[in-house]
Motif scaffolding. Structure first.
Motif, short mmCIF file in Angstrom:
data_model
loop_
_atom_site.label_atom_id
_atom_site.label_comp_id
_atom_site.label_asym_id
_atom_site.label_seq_id
_atom_site.Cartn_x
_atom_site.Cartn_y
_atom_site.Cartn_z
N LEU A 103 26.62 40.01 32.76
CA LEU A 103 27.40 41.14 33.47
C LEU A 103 28.84 41.56 32.67
N ARG A 104 29.28 40.73 31.58
CA ARG A 104 30.20 41.07 30.76
C ARG A 104 29.54 41.97 29.69
N SER A 105 28.41 42.10 29.34
CA SER A 105 27.64 43.14 28.49
C SER A 105 27.49 44.41 29.11
N LEU A 106 27.19 44.13 30.58
CA LEU A 106 27.17 45.41 31.35
C LEU A 106 28.47 46.32 31.34
N ARG A 107 29.66 45.53 31.66
CA ARG A 107 30.86 45.91 31.78
C ARG A 107 31.26 46.62 30.51
N ALA A 108 30.92 46.02 29.38
CA ALA A 108 31.30 46.65 28.22
C ALA A 108 30.62 47.71 27.79
N ARG A 109 29.37 47.88 28.23
CA ARG A 109 28.78 49.02 28.14
C ARG A 109 29.11 50.24 28.69
N ASN A 110 29.53 50.07 29.73
CA ASN A 110 30.21 51.00 30.73
C ASN A 110 31.62 51.37 30.65
N GLN A 111 32.52 50.62 29.62
CA GLN A 111 33.84 50.33 29.38
C GLN A 111 34.62 50.33 30.83
N TRP A 112 34.31 49.63 31.60
CA TRP A 112 34.95 49.21 32.71
C TRP A 112 35.79 48.06 32.73
N THR A 113 36.83 48.31 33.39
CA THR A 113 37.68 47.01 33.31
C THR A 113 37.26 46.06 34.68
N LEU A 114 37.83 44.91 34.41
CA LEU A 114 37.21 43.74 35.70
C LEU A 114 37.29 44.38 36.98
N LYS A 115 38.59 45.09 37.32
CA LYS A 115 38.85 45.82 38.67
C LYS A 115 37.60 46.82 38.70
N GLN A 116 37.67 47.69 37.98
CA GLN A 116 36.41 48.76 38.04
C GLN A 116 35.21 48.12 38.23
N MET A 117 34.72 47.03 37.45
CA MET A 117 33.47 46.36 37.95
C MET A 117 33.43 45.85 39.35
N SER A 118 34.24 45.22 39.73
CA SER A 118 34.65 44.77 40.87
C SER A 118 34.17 45.85 42.10
N GLU A 119 34.87 47.06 42.08
CA GLU A 119 34.59 48.04 42.66
C GLU A 119 33.43 48.51 42.97
N HIS A 120 32.64 48.72 41.77
CA HIS A 120 31.42 49.29 41.54
C HIS A 120 30.29 48.29 42.17
N ALA A 121 30.62 47.03 41.94
CA ALA A 121 29.73 46.01 42.29
C ALA A 121 29.92 45.52 43.67
N GLY A 122 31.22 45.67 44.34
CA GLY A 122 31.11 45.33 45.49
C GLY A 122 31.52 43.62 45.59
N ILE A 123 31.98 43.14 44.47
CA ILE A 123 32.17 41.85 44.46
C ILE A 123 33.86 41.56 44.20
N PRO A 124 34.11 40.80 44.93
CA PRO A 124 35.75 40.54 45.01
C PRO A 124 36.15 40.05 43.60
N LEU A 125 37.39 40.72 43.01
CA LEU A 125 37.76 40.57 41.60
C LEU A 125 37.80 39.30 41.23
N SER A 126 38.39 37.88 42.03
CA SER A 126 38.51 36.79 41.67
C SER A 126 36.91 36.07 41.72
N THR A 127 35.97 36.44 42.43
CA THR A 127 34.60 36.10 42.35
C THR A 127 33.95 36.62 40.91
N LEU A 128 34.16 37.91 40.61
CA LEU A 128 33.34 38.39 39.50
C LEU A 128 34.02 37.59 38.28
N SER A 129 35.33 37.36 38.38
CA SER A 129 35.94 36.80 37.11
C SER A 129 35.34 35.24 37.04
#
Length: 207
Positions: free
Chosen positions: A12-38
């Motif tokens: 998931l970190r690799s995927l986020r890096a490929r898309n140049q997303w912040t953790l918050k942006q990844m959370s919004e795209h994935a539908g996963i709460p920020l704390s859970t994603l972290s």
């Protein structure tokens, strides 16, 4: 010696890096709460197979793309790919019915998704609703006895050294054979549809 086996968090970190997303942006795209994603990214929490399929659907990715780790520029022309599948390098995903080890995860946009799967469900009742996806599916029994349940055929009992090839859009399920305590299969799903496994999740969610 540090293991090089991929983890869900690392992927998931690799995927986020490929898309140049912040953790918050990844959370919004994935539908996963920020704390859970972290927690997932730091390998303090994992995802079940069902949740990964749901995630791939939300991100409009096939499971193979979700598991892919990028080691070369995306513009590099592909003329002859090769990947060696080793269990120690497999990405492991577990749910109530299967313990799956996905092989050759570094290859993206592949038409086949190979995995070695430990069958968990002991009966169709325990398995739950039959599942279906697009494309075709080949399963070969490496050890144990497996029952193949489908919507159009009688139950097929597969012994060690036997396999089945089915159209995966036919509802189906694999469970342990009668009096069998453990079974392991090689499974290969194939489709021209890049959303093969995401489609499977959509049908499971409807069930």
């Amino acid at each position: 010696m540090k293991s090089h086996q991929p983890t869900i968090g690392g992927l998931l970190r690799s995927l986020r890096a490929r898309n140049q997303w912040t953790l918050k942006q990844m959370s919004e795209h994935a539908g996963i709460p920020l704390s859970t994603l972290s927690k997932i990214e730091h390998d303090r929490l994992s995802l079940t197979y069902d949740k990964l399929l749901q995630l791939s659907q939300r991100l409009n990715l096939s499971m193979s793309e979700l598991f892919a780790e990028t080691h070369a520029p995306a513009t590099r022309p592909v003329t002859a790919r090769r990947s060696i599948g080793r269990m120690r390098d497999a990405a492991r995903v577990t749910d109530k019915n299967y313990d799956a080890f996905f092989l050759c995860t570094e290859l993206r946009r592949k038409r086949m998704t190979p995995s070695v799967i430990q069958i968990r469900a002991r009966s169709l009742k325990e398995f739950g609703p039959l599942v279906r996806s697009q494309g075709e599916e080949f399963v070969f029994v490496l050890e144990g006895v497996v029952e193949l349940h489908t919507e159009f055929y009688d139950v097929a009992v597969l012994q060690t050294g036997e396999g089945s090839y089915i159209d995966a859009n036919m509802s189906h399920a694999y469970v342990l054979g009668r009096n069998c305590e453990s079974a392991r299969v090689l499974a290969v799903s194939a489709s021209d549809d890049a959303g093969l496994l995401a489609t499977l999740m959509a049908h499971q969610e409807e069930a």
